[in-house]
Scaffold this motif. Sequence first.
Motif, short mmCIF file in Angstrom:
data_model
loop_
_atom_site.label_atom_id
_atom_site.label_comp_id
_atom_site.label_asym_id
_atom_site.label_seq_id
_atom_site.Cartn_x
_atom_site.Cartn_y
_atom_site.Cartn_z
N ASN A 181 1.03 -1.04 0.01
CA ASN A 181 0.18 -0.38 -0.15
C ASN A 181 1.07 1.21 0.00
OD1 ASN A 181 -2.74 -1.33 -0.21
ND2 ASN A 181 -2.59 -1.77 2.38
N ASN A 184 1.65 2.05 -3.37
CA ASN A 184 0.94 2.03 -4.01
C ASN A 184 0.53 1.54 -5.66
OD1 ASN A 184 -1.56 3.81 -4.46
ND2 ASN A 184 -1.23 5.77 -4.83
N CYS A 286 -6.88 -0.72 -7.61
CA CYS A 286 -6.01 -1.22 -8.41
C CYS A 286 -5.90 -2.75 -8.96
CB CYS A 286 -4.77 -1.55 -7.18
SG CYS A 286 -3.68 -2.61 -8.12
N GLY A 407 -4.39 0.40 4.07
CA GLY A 407 -4.41 1.65 2.99
C GLY A 407 -5.63 2.45 3.67
#
Length: 507
Positions: A181, A184, A286, A407
Amino acid sequence: MRFKVIIFILLFCVNGLYPQDSKKITQKFFPDFDLDIPTPAFNKKKGFTKYEELISFLDTLQKNYPYVFSYKFIGESQKGKKIPMVFIGNTDNEKPRVCYMGGLHGNEPASTEGLMFFMYNILNEDSLKSLLEDVNLSIIPMANIDGYEIQDRYAANGQDLNRDQTKLTNPEMRILKKAINEFNPLVMVDFHEYKPYRVDFVKFGEYGTTSMFDCMFLYTGNLNVCPSIKETIENVFLPRAKQQLDTYGLKYHNYLSSKHKNNKVYFNLGSVSPRSSATSFALGNCISMLMEVRGVGLNRTSFKRRIFTTYSLACSFLTTTIQEKSFINEKLTSCHDFPEQIVISYKKKKSPYKLNMIDVYNKNIVPIDIVLHNGLACEATKTRARPNYYLVEKTLTQVVEKLSILGLKIDTLHYDELLEVESYIITSQRKSPALFQGFYENIVTTKLETKELLFEKGTFVVPMNQQRSNLAVETLEPEMLSGFLRFNVIEPEDISKIHRYVLNKEL
């Protein structure tokens, strides 16, 4: 049926305790590739790369390519082994970030070996080295070190790390989640291997069947995941990956898992649960996939083929990300327009399906008639209005800690405030009949009751306009399959300490 089971066992229980492909099946369907693979496993006649050999391998790459390759330790396994995370390419924040992980299940060695082969080649092959200027790549090659060292699926405490994506019981999973996280990634791919021989398959074919696919694509149909993620995977990433696999005669399918219940075999397609990485990371907006390569229980049979399959997929996904970075960014940006409703429960579409498998006796591909429970085609059965905030009372620090690892950004109230909120009322409650990861799940149904409550200064506030807010939905709503209540992170009485704020006033 008893005779068929005996035949099935005799056919596959060879080479010690490992069930292997017969030589005829290997030669006909899974011939190994003629490759020079520079990983430590190929400096010996048996076994796989050990942890110390992995670290030596990484040290050599760091020494030889100091300007584009580095690694750091992000934490320790339960037995004290330091977990490495590799960084390759251009660390400019404007470059697309891609993260690969292997070895989360310790008995899936082609995931780790395949990523090591990929690391070596991207630093050495001219056709790949040019990609490094255009990508910020991170790789965790051996996520479950303790399990990998003894070629066991589980962590040292006997738990499955890929069923701990939201409960976060294990130190390895907390470390991995935090590190990924923080990186990212735009694209996250978790590489695995799957077991081609299952007891369920003894019912099919002459004396049983085995899977015919070199790899299977696992991605999510969870209805709380932004639809653009599934569309981008299906329309951008998979066609190019399939084209790459076709070039080398490698066979593929979307991921199917089987389950035996009431003397029937059920097949599930795709993923919906955040217990697994494919859905967990997708809920964080994501592009997320889990790749299953045919290999569990095969020892080193077709090992170079399995490694090359992993390698080819890693190359394809990386190239696609670089070439389509603007399109991917645009699609993920659109995911910040959150829907008005969240899905609490769903049902999978069921339909008849013909699945090709290998008959282990006749050595032929045979079509099997199955009923498919399609996790990529779900229909909502219960929805709720999406809250603007969740409010978590100060005593539930364990909830906030886990949300932070997932996150999510957490705020607090700066003053005592009287707020109109929706609170949960449990209307039914029971424990699951079977243990899961060492606990009995809490299975509840709830209704909402609007209340006016005084919240103390310091009450935790979870804003729902942030990137990973769908993870708050999946963990805080009491009915969710991977929620904190279901997973015993909190007890049923604690649900009265979590509230939904649906008014438009900013907190």
